[in-house]
Design an enzyme around this catalytic site. Structure first.
Site, PDB file in Angstrom:
ATOM      1  N   SER A 177      41.122  81.901  56.872  1.00 41.94           N
ATOM      2  CA  SER A 177      41.588  82.033  55.482  1.00 41.94           C
ATOM      3  C   SER A 177      41.294  83.423  54.941  1.00 41.94           C
ATOM      4  O   SER A 177      41.844  83.817  53.910  1.00 41.94           O
ATOM      5  CB  SER A 177      40.908  80.984  54.598  1.00 41.94           C
ATOM      6  OG  SER A 177      39.505  80.978  54.796  1.00 41.94           O
ATOM      7  N   GLU A 203      42.566  68.210  56.190  1.00 42.83           N
ATOM      8  CA  GLU A 203      43.056  69.014  55.071  1.00 42.83           C
ATOM      9  C   GLU A 203      44.342  68.437  54.478  1.00 42.83           C
ATOM     10  O   GLU A 203      45.300  68.142  55.197  1.00 42.83           O
ATOM     11  CB  GLU A 203      43.316  70.460  55.510  1.00 42.83           C
ATOM     12  CG  GLU A 203      43.834  71.339  54.384  1.00 42.83           C
ATOM     13  CD  GLU A 203      43.855  72.821  54.714  1.00 42.83           C
ATOM     14  OE1 GLU A 203      44.355  73.598  53.878  1.00 42.83           O
ATOM     15  OE2 GLU A 203      43.384  73.201  55.793  1.00 42.83           O
TER      16      GLU A 203
END
Length: 261
Positions: free
Chosen positions: A42, A178
């Protein structure tokens, strides 16, 4: 924190995970008592300013993992394996997982289920712990047509449940879930013996993870529904920088107290 200790979080005390990308924040996160530091790809979005995580290289992940691992004294460090560092072959997977361990990671994280089981098996066979990642897997963003909740349809939910079981059978020590419905995450959590770590997967997982810059309110260009800012540091930073600019322009800084004599 060790891998055996990580396993003990199943069904008991909640596991707390935060992403980290540098030494300074790694130290601060540890001082807060966080259990696990995830060096996430990320960083491509929140650190590098890219539109997604696909452009993050193995060299960049090695660099950031080394920064975090050298600063961490107590927390478990998990290194993300970036796009195309493991998908092509078992050999790539072993080599690149080994690089992250050499950088200081205690475990590596791979996105995907049954399609990457050979790679998960190969990495675990040489003694490197693997954390899985199911649901909305950012490295597959183009296939999904954007960042979208996964597993809403029953057939898709069945695939995710099966993938979790297959990952566990291949030796995964935990799995990140997720952006999936909360009840699906509960179902998966109940059907595997490894800890589940939720991000946008509701309250029933064995632990939770958030991107550091999201929970601190530093990154507000895209804020998913599942993010809860626990601070608003971007606003504080802007205020400080504007005050600094104003004081320099008005010759208020540096004052006598900030000057040498």
């Amino acid at each position: 924190m060790t891998i055996p200790e990580l396993r003990q979080y199943k069904g008991g005390k909640k596991l707390v995970v935060v992403t980290a990308y540098d030494a300074l924040f790694a130290r601060i996160i540890e001082q807060a008592g966080i259990d696990v530091l995830l060096v996430g790809d990320s960083l491509g979005v929140v650190v590098q300013g890219q539109a997604n995580t696909l452009g993050v290289s193995m060299d960049e992940m090695f660099y950031h993992t080394r920064l975090v691992a050298e600063a961490a004294q107590r927390a478990l460090v998990i290194g993300d394996m970036p796009f195309m560092s493991y998908q092509a072959s078992r050999e790539d997977a072993i080599r690149n997982a080994g690089r992250l361990v050499q950088a200081g990671a205690h475990a590596v994280k791979l996105e995907g289920g049954s399609t990457i089981i050979d790679q998960v098996d190969a990495i675990t066979q040489i003694g490197i712990p693997v954390v899985g990642h199911l649901g909305m897997t950012p490295q597959s963003v183009h296939r999904y047509g954007g960042y979208r909740v996964q597993g809403k349809a029953e057939e898709d939910a069945e695939v995710l449940v099966n993938d979790a079981k297959v990952l566990e059978a291949a030796g995964a020590v935990a799995v990140v879930l997720e952006a999936i419905p909360a009840m699906l995450a509960k179902r998966i959590t109940e059907q595997v013996s490894m800890p589940t770590i939720g991000i946008g997967a509701g309250p029933h997982c064995d632990g939770q993870v958030l991107v550091l810059y999201d929970l601190l309110g530093l990154f507000d260009e895209f804020v998913p529904k599942f993010v809860k800012p626990y601070a608003h540091l971007k606003a504080d930073a802007l205020q400080a920088l504007r005050r600094y600019k104003e004081e320099v322009e008005q010759s208020k800084f540096p004052s006598d107290s900030e000057s040498y004599h």
